[in-house]
Design a protein around this motif. Sequence first.
Motif, PDB file in Angstrom:
ATOM      1  N   UNK A 117      24.261  33.108  40.861  1.00 37.57           N
ATOM      2  CA  UNK A 117      24.037  32.511  39.541  1.00 37.57           C
ATOM      3  C   UNK A 117      25.194  32.781  38.574  1.00 37.57           C
ATOM      4  N   UNK A 118      25.675  34.016  38.533  1.00 37.42           N
ATOM      5  CA  UNK A 118      26.813  34.393  37.709  1.00 37.42           C
ATOM      6  C   UNK A 118      27.624  35.427  38.482  1.00 37.42           C
ATOM      7  N   UNK A 119      28.920  35.531  38.190  1.00 35.29           N
ATOM      8  CA  UNK A 119      29.732  36.540  38.862  1.00 35.29           C
ATOM      9  C   UNK A 119      30.936  36.902  38.005  1.00 35.29           C
ATOM     10  N   UNK A 120      31.485  38.086  38.293  1.00 37.16           N
ATOM     11  CA  UNK A 120      32.682  38.583  37.613  1.00 37.16           C
ATOM     12  C   UNK A 120      33.813  38.633  38.625  1.00 37.16           C
ATOM     13  N   UNK A 121      34.949  38.045  38.253  1.00 37.16           N
ATOM     14  CA  UNK A 121      36.105  38.031  39.144  1.00 37.16           C
ATOM     15  C   UNK A 121      37.353  38.445  38.377  1.00 37.16           C
ATOM     16  N   UNK A 122      38.030  39.485  38.877  1.00 41.27           N
ATOM     17  CA  UNK A 122      39.290  39.934  38.290  1.00 41.27           C
ATOM     18  C   UNK A 122      40.449  39.418  39.127  1.00 41.27           C
ATOM     19  N   UNK A 123      41.530  39.039  38.480  1.00 36.64           N
ATOM     20  CA  UNK A 123      42.668  38.445  39.180  1.00 36.64           C
ATOM     21  C   UNK A 123      43.222  39.321  40.290  1.00 36.64           C
ATOM     22  N   UNK A 124      43.336  40.623  40.020  1.00 36.85           N
ATOM     23  CA  UNK A 124      43.971  41.515  40.989  1.00 36.85           C
ATOM     24  C   UNK A 124      42.987  42.285  41.859  1.00 36.85           C
ATOM     25  N   UNK A 125      41.688  42.087  41.643  1.00 36.11           N
ATOM     26  CA  UNK A 125      40.691  42.864  42.387  1.00 36.11           C
ATOM     27  C   UNK A 125      39.632  42.003  43.061  1.00 36.11           C
ATOM     28  N   UNK A 135      25.826  25.493  39.098  1.00 32.36           N
ATOM     29  CA  UNK A 135      27.140  26.001  39.461  1.00 32.36           C
ATOM     30  C   UNK A 135      27.275  27.434  38.956  1.00 32.36           C
ATOM     31  N   UNK A 136      27.592  28.401  39.838  1.00 28.29           N
ATOM     32  CA  UNK A 136      27.708  29.796  39.399  1.00 28.29           C
ATOM     33  C   UNK A 136      28.698  29.949  38.250  1.00 28.29           C
ATOM     34  N   UNK A 137      28.327  30.734  37.259  1.00 28.66           N
ATOM     35  CA  UNK A 137      29.159  30.957  36.078  1.00 28.66           C
ATOM     36  C   UNK A 137      30.147  32.080  36.375  1.00 28.66           C
ATOM     37  N   UNK A 138      31.430  31.814  36.160  1.00 31.63           N
ATOM     38  CA  UNK A 138      32.470  32.820  36.412  1.00 31.63           C
ATOM     39  C   UNK A 138      32.880  33.516  35.116  1.00 31.63           C
ATOM     40  N   UNK A 149      32.516  40.559  26.078  1.00 34.15           N
ATOM     41  CA  UNK A 149      31.211  39.948  25.808  1.00 34.15           C
ATOM     42  C   UNK A 149      30.368  39.776  27.060  1.00 34.15           C
ATOM     43  N   UNK A 150      30.977  39.854  28.239  1.00 31.38           N
ATOM     44  CA  UNK A 150      30.231  39.624  29.470  1.00 31.38           C
ATOM     45  C   UNK A 150      29.191  40.691  29.724  1.00 31.38           C
ATOM     46  N   UNK A 151      29.643  41.935  29.842  1.00 28.46           N
ATOM     47  CA  UNK A 151      28.699  43.023  30.122  1.00 28.46           C
ATOM     48  C   UNK A 151      27.857  43.353  28.894  1.00 28.46           C
ATOM     49  N   UNK A 152      28.500  43.442  27.732  1.00 25.47           N
ATOM     50  CA  UNK A 152      27.781  43.799  26.513  1.00 25.47           C
ATOM     51  C   UNK A 152      28.157  42.829  25.403  1.00 25.47           C
TER      52      UNK A 152
END
Length: 317
Positions: A180-188, A285-288, A296-299
């Motif tokens: 549903x939602x995910x966090x993506x870091x460029x280098x990780x 569509x999963x939210x990136x 603002x994403x986590x808190x």
Amino acid sequence: MSLPEIAKLGHVALVTPDLEKSLWFFRDVIGLEITEEKEGTVYLRAWGDFEHHTLSLTAGDKGYIDHIAWRTKRPEDVEGFADLLEKAGTEVTWKEAGEEAGQGRAIRFKLPSQHSFEIYYDMEKPKADEKSRSVLKNQSHKSWNRGVSPRRFDHVNIATSMDVADIIDYLGTQLGFKLREYVKYNNKGVMAGWMSVTPLVHDIAVISRPNAETPNQLHHISYWVDNAQDILRAADILKESGINFIGPGKHGISQAFYLYVIDPGSGCRLELFSGSYLIFEPDWEPVEWTEKDHSIGNTYWGDTVMDKEMNKPTIEA
């Protein structure tokens, strides 16, 4: 022949080194109801839960999650998942009816991260005793009977030192969870994902903890309260009980109001959860979320776990 499906999150089996303190916390402070005590295990549920239990407490040498359980949509889906998992190379163990109080035949297996899952269908739905039973026929127990008094079990959040993307892929491919939602870091790469089989934003979340001692860590379990005012009421109750907590706040991801508190008996982190949103679109569509969205994403606002020691995984799962 249709593929087997998971209907919902069922329960979590928590082992605690201080059963008395954990029981005080979950029963008297949080306000869960005891449905049965059998062979050293206490089975509890929230006032809006109908199944035999959504949490069990068993004494042990240390705090850990014995298993996280999921209910299928149909009785035959239990065996269907057993077949699919074994064909995919996952070792499956059968648990006979009655081995866990109230529950029928079930399977146990481990994710690649070694988190222990259980899948079942048959589960008793006992009525509350007359003293705690609600007059409402569509509710199991009286609301606000004791403590914080959450309505229902909501979700689990697991942490791992493995590649989160691999665990998300396993949950989707083998068990049918939707991202549903995910966090993506460029280098990780992918750092976290929120997945569900229901309209909830997440029945389960998976987060990265690269330095965790084992790959099978728990971040938290969660119970639902009806609104933000209930989160504030919970804060008062916890403070009156001498228990520290993190929050209240609001997540950007999931848009939920939250408060985090740790069971003093087991070390298990509990999130009290409200708000959020539901997903009904079949083509969601999963939210990136990216590094730039971190603030603002986590808190979205409020006290944050990320700024505290409570951020680290608490126990193994």
